[in-house]
Structures are given as structure tokens and as C-alpha cells.
Design a protein around this motif. Structure first.
Motif, PDB file in Angstrom:
ATOM      1  N   UNK A  38      -8.579  -6.404  10.715  1.00 34.25           N
ATOM      2  CA  UNK A  38      -7.326  -6.468   9.969  1.00 34.25           C
ATOM      3  C   UNK A  38      -7.514  -5.932   8.554  1.00 34.25           C
ATOM      4  N   UNK A  39      -8.612  -6.304   7.902  1.00 33.16           N
ATOM      5  CA  UNK A  39      -8.891  -5.820   6.540  1.00 33.16           C
ATOM      6  C   UNK A  39      -9.006  -4.303   6.505  1.00 33.16           C
ATOM      7  N   UNK A  40      -9.569  -3.725   7.544  1.00 33.25           N
ATOM      8  CA  UNK A  40      -9.791  -2.282   7.565  1.00 33.25           C
ATOM      9  C   UNK A  40      -8.485  -1.488   7.578  1.00 33.25           C
ATOM     10  N   UNK A  41      -7.379  -2.148   7.822  1.00 35.07           N
ATOM     11  CA  UNK A  41      -6.079  -1.473   7.762  1.00 35.07           C
ATOM     12  C   UNK A  41      -5.724  -1.094   6.331  1.00 35.07           C
ATOM     13  N   UNK A  42      -6.365  -1.763   5.373  1.00 40.66           N
ATOM     14  CA  UNK A  42      -6.086  -1.499   3.974  1.00 40.66           C
ATOM     15  C   UNK A  42      -4.819  -2.195   3.511  1.00 40.66           C
ATOM     16  N   UNK A  43      -4.363  -1.841   2.335  1.00 35.54           N
ATOM     17  CA  UNK A  43      -3.122  -2.366   1.787  1.00 35.54           C
ATOM     18  C   UNK A  43      -3.085  -3.883   1.710  1.00 35.54           C
ATOM     19  N   UNK A  44      -1.967  -4.434   2.118  1.00 32.79           N
ATOM     20  CA  UNK A  44      -1.742  -5.875   2.024  1.00 32.79           C
ATOM     21  C   UNK A  44      -2.726  -6.656   2.897  1.00 32.79           C
ATOM     22  N   UNK A  45      -3.132  -6.085   4.034  1.00 28.54           N
ATOM     23  CA  UNK A  45      -4.105  -6.767   4.899  1.00 28.54           C
ATOM     24  C   UNK A  45      -5.448  -6.906   4.191  1.00 28.54           C
ATOM     25  N   UNK A  46      -5.888  -5.819   3.555  1.00 31.01           N
ATOM     26  CA  UNK A  46      -7.175  -5.850   2.845  1.00 31.01           C
ATOM     27  C   UNK A  46      -7.143  -6.856   1.706  1.00 31.01           C
ATOM     28  N   UNK A  47      -6.026  -6.925   1.011  1.00 27.90           N
ATOM     29  CA  UNK A  47      -5.895  -7.860  -0.107  1.00 27.90           C
ATOM     30  C   UNK A  47      -5.840  -9.311   0.371  1.00 27.90           C
ATOM     31  N   UNK A  48      -5.002  -9.586   1.352  1.00 34.27           N
ATOM     32  CA  UNK A  48      -4.789 -10.966   1.810  1.00 34.27           C
ATOM     33  C   UNK A  48      -6.016 -11.555   2.492  1.00 34.27           C
ATOM     34  N   UNK A  49      -6.814 -10.709   3.159  1.00 29.16           N
ATOM     35  CA  UNK A  49      -7.953 -11.197   3.928  1.00 29.16           C
ATOM     36  C   UNK A  49      -9.294 -10.775   3.330  1.00 29.16           C
TER      37      UNK A  49
END
Length: 85
Positions: A38-49
């Protein structure tokens, strides 16, 4: 082979990432691998996780560590720590 897990997000994570989704991962993947995918998607996913963020996880409604192995059809939930007062 792969496993498909149902993701659910709660509290502030739900506000950022939505209610949930299905995630397909290689067989033998762990909770930590799901979080990294999920983090590797970048953007909000990278920030939140992000690694420094306090995020708890539950596998099939039981608290778990990032080393827990996922099976096809599992429900994996991510949520921030809960405090009370």
C-alpha cells in the motif's frame, strides 16, 4: 499463487484512504508486506502508512503483528492506536 485479502481502514485512516478494498498479494505474504504494498502506491497511502506512523493491525478481527501470514479471504484492518480518558 496469490492471496486476496479484504482491507478495512478505520478512524483517521478511513478518512484518508477510504473504507477498504481488496488487495492481491503473493502467497505467503505478511501483514507487513501488505502495508508495504500500500505504501508503494505513494501519495496519501505512503503518508498514512509510513514506517514511523503508529498504525495497528488486526487480522480477522484479532490484533496481530506485521509478521502474521495472510491467507486467501482474510480480513485485514488498519487503524490508529486508540486512547481513552
Amino acid at each position: 499463487m496469490t492471496v486476496t485479502v479484504k482491507l478495512r481502514f478505520f478512524a483517521s485512516l478511513r478518512e484518508k484512504l477510504g473504507e477498504g478494498e481488496a488487495l492481491v498479494l503473493p502467497d505467503g505474504s505478511t501483514v507487513g508486506a501488505a502495508r508495504e504494498a500500500l505504501r508503494s502506491r505513494g501519495g496519501v497511502h505512503a503518508e498514512a502508512l509510513a514506517p514511523g506512523r503508529a498504525v495497528r493491525s488486526a487480522l480477522n478481527q484479532k490484533m496481530c503483528t506485521e509478521s502474521a501470514v495472510l491467507a486467501d479471504g482474510d480480513e485485514l484492518a488498519f487503524f490508529p492506536p486508540v486512547t481513552g480518558g
